[in-house]
Design an enzyme around this catalytic site. Structure first.
Site, PDB file in Angstrom:
ATOM      1  N   SER A 129       0.859  -1.185   0.000  1.00 24.06           N
ATOM      2  CA  SER A 129       0.000   0.000   0.000  1.00 24.06           C
ATOM      3  C   SER A 129       0.897   1.238   0.000  1.00 24.06           C
ATOM      4  CB  SER A 129      -0.957  -0.033   1.198  1.00 24.06           C
ATOM      5  OG  SER A 129      -1.869   1.056   1.145  1.00 24.06           O
ATOM      6  N   HIS A 144      -2.382  -1.105  -3.541  1.00 21.97           N
ATOM      7  CA  HIS A 144      -3.536  -0.219  -3.361  1.00 21.97           C
ATOM      8  C   HIS A 144      -3.342   1.036  -4.205  1.00 21.97           C
ATOM      9  CE1 HIS A 144      -4.249  -2.044   0.911  1.00 21.97           C
ATOM     10  NE2 HIS A 144      -4.588  -2.878  -0.060  1.00 21.97           N
ATOM     11  N   ASP A 160      -4.379  -4.960   5.857  1.00 25.21           N
ATOM     12  CA  ASP A 160      -4.698  -5.767   4.680  1.00 25.21           C
ATOM     13  C   ASP A 160      -3.522  -6.673   4.318  1.00 25.21           C
ATOM     14  OD1 ASP A 160      -6.155  -6.719   2.507  1.00 25.21           O
ATOM     15  OD2 ASP A 160      -5.362  -5.186   1.159  1.00 25.21           O
TER      16      ASP A 160
END
EC number: 3.1.1.61
Length: 365
Positions: free
Chosen positions: A174, A200, A297
């Site tokens: 991310s 992401h 995540d």
């Protein structure tokens, strides 16, 4: 070159994060200021319509983080970003409208030191705008805490291995992941096992990211499409924004499935969705690493891969821009090793070549 943002990061951790908004549209500046001000962790200390005004405000206000539009008159956002990242760096979140040109420019901005990229919120989003702004607030807050210092020295040479054709590598990232992936993916050999990536990123920008990586890497790189085979020598990047990327095995081969679903851990595509599907489809023949990023995540999915007999790694705090996702993996004991960014490619390749497998975890004890 190491970037000295220690003072700003420390100040951001202690109190409200000071934000400077740079955008040539007065309406966008106002909307962002209102939206960011709803988060008690953030304080909008100024707005600027162009580079010169922004430069003066950066010197006077000492913001912890800048939100930056790329398309501005006189001096464009990319040129401005490069100028202050060289002289007086500040964590920066690019907020840009998507076009093919802006997608390519956004990738160059990430290479120049921007921490994150966000698709410019539509002022006509209606009831969906509060949820969009919550995500923007969270990412701006996280960006202020990012380490801007890249790893020193050259990355390691590629490792030649005899990895089998049905092995699969997987990476999840991310905040800070664009830079991390751009650094390590070029060091996987041309005929490495198939490699899957969830980064992401907003809808549309992943195509530009894949094109940029394809120019840098020995492996071929492209944005994944539904039904793609996972093949040696090919990196598939999950498309940003709309669907999750999962892997299914049928007839002895693994294929990409792009599936609808709500965000997981506030993210779509979700690293967890990819990792969990890999654990089921190819568990003992997977090496997976969770890289820099905020939130959790990927941690649960990485644990599932380890329990299935795969090999699992996470990026260490010192080389992570944001030590959130790897920390969650460490706390779950999902990663068998915590490694510097530069050590991850070699360990993944060696794992694929090794005859032994990591022990399956029957529990999290």
């Amino acid at each position: 070159m190491k970037v000295g943002n220690t003072l700003m990061a420390a100040r951001a951790r202690e109190g409200r994060t000071r934000v400077l908004i740079v955008d040539d549209s007065a309406m966008v500046r106002q909307a962002l200021a209102l939206g960011l001000s709803t988060d008690p962790r953030l304080e909008v200390v100024g707005t600027a319509s162009g580079a010169e005004a922004a430069r003066a405000q950066m010197a006077a206000l000492k913001p912890d983080v800048v939100t930056l539009d790329l398309e501005m008159p006189q001096m464009d956002g990319l040129t401005f970003l490069r100028s202050y990242m060289e002289s007086a760096p500040v964590p920066t979140v690019v907020i840009s409208s998507l076009t093919r040109t802006s997608g390519e420019t956004a990738m160059r901005a990430m290479e120049a030191g921007a921490v994150d990229i966000i698709s410019k919120p539509s002022l006509g989003a209606g009831q969906g705008l509060p949820a969009i702004m919550r995500d923007v607030c969270a990412r701006v807050w996280a960006a202020a805490r990012a380490r801007l210092a890249p790893p020193d020295g050259a990355a390691p040479a590629p490792v030649a291995t005899g990895a089998s054709e049905d092995w699969i590598h997987a990476l999840g990232a991310s905040t800070g992941g664009v830079q991390a992936l751009s650094r390590i993916l070029p060091f996987f050999p041309a005929q490495s096992p198939g490699l899957l990536v969830v980064q992401h990123m907003p809808e549309g920008f992943t195509a530009a990211f894949a094109r940029r990586l394809d120019a840098l890497c020995r492996m071929r790189v492209r944005e994944a499409a539904d039904g793609d085979l996972v093949l040696p020598g090919l990196v598939l990047i999950a498309p940003g924004g709309l669907r999750h990327m999962e892997i299914e095995r049928a007839g002895g081969v693994c294929r990409v499935r792009l599936v609808a679903g709500a965000p997981v851990s506030y993210s779509r595509p979700s690293v967890d969705r990819m990792f969990l599907s890999l654990a089921a489809a190819a568990g003992p023949r997977v090496s997976a690493a969770l890289l820099t990023g905020m939130g959790r995540d990927g941690a649960a999915g990485l644990l599932a891969i380890r329990r299935a007999g795969g090999r699992t790694f996470a990026q260490d705090e010192g080389s992570s821009a944001v030590f959130g996702m790897p920390l969650a993996a460490r706390d779950l004991r999902a990663a068998e090793e915590i490694l510097t960014l530069d050590d991850i490619p070699a360990r993944m390749m060696l794992a694929a070549a090794a005859d032994t497998r990591a022990p399956s975890l029957a529990s999290n004890d």
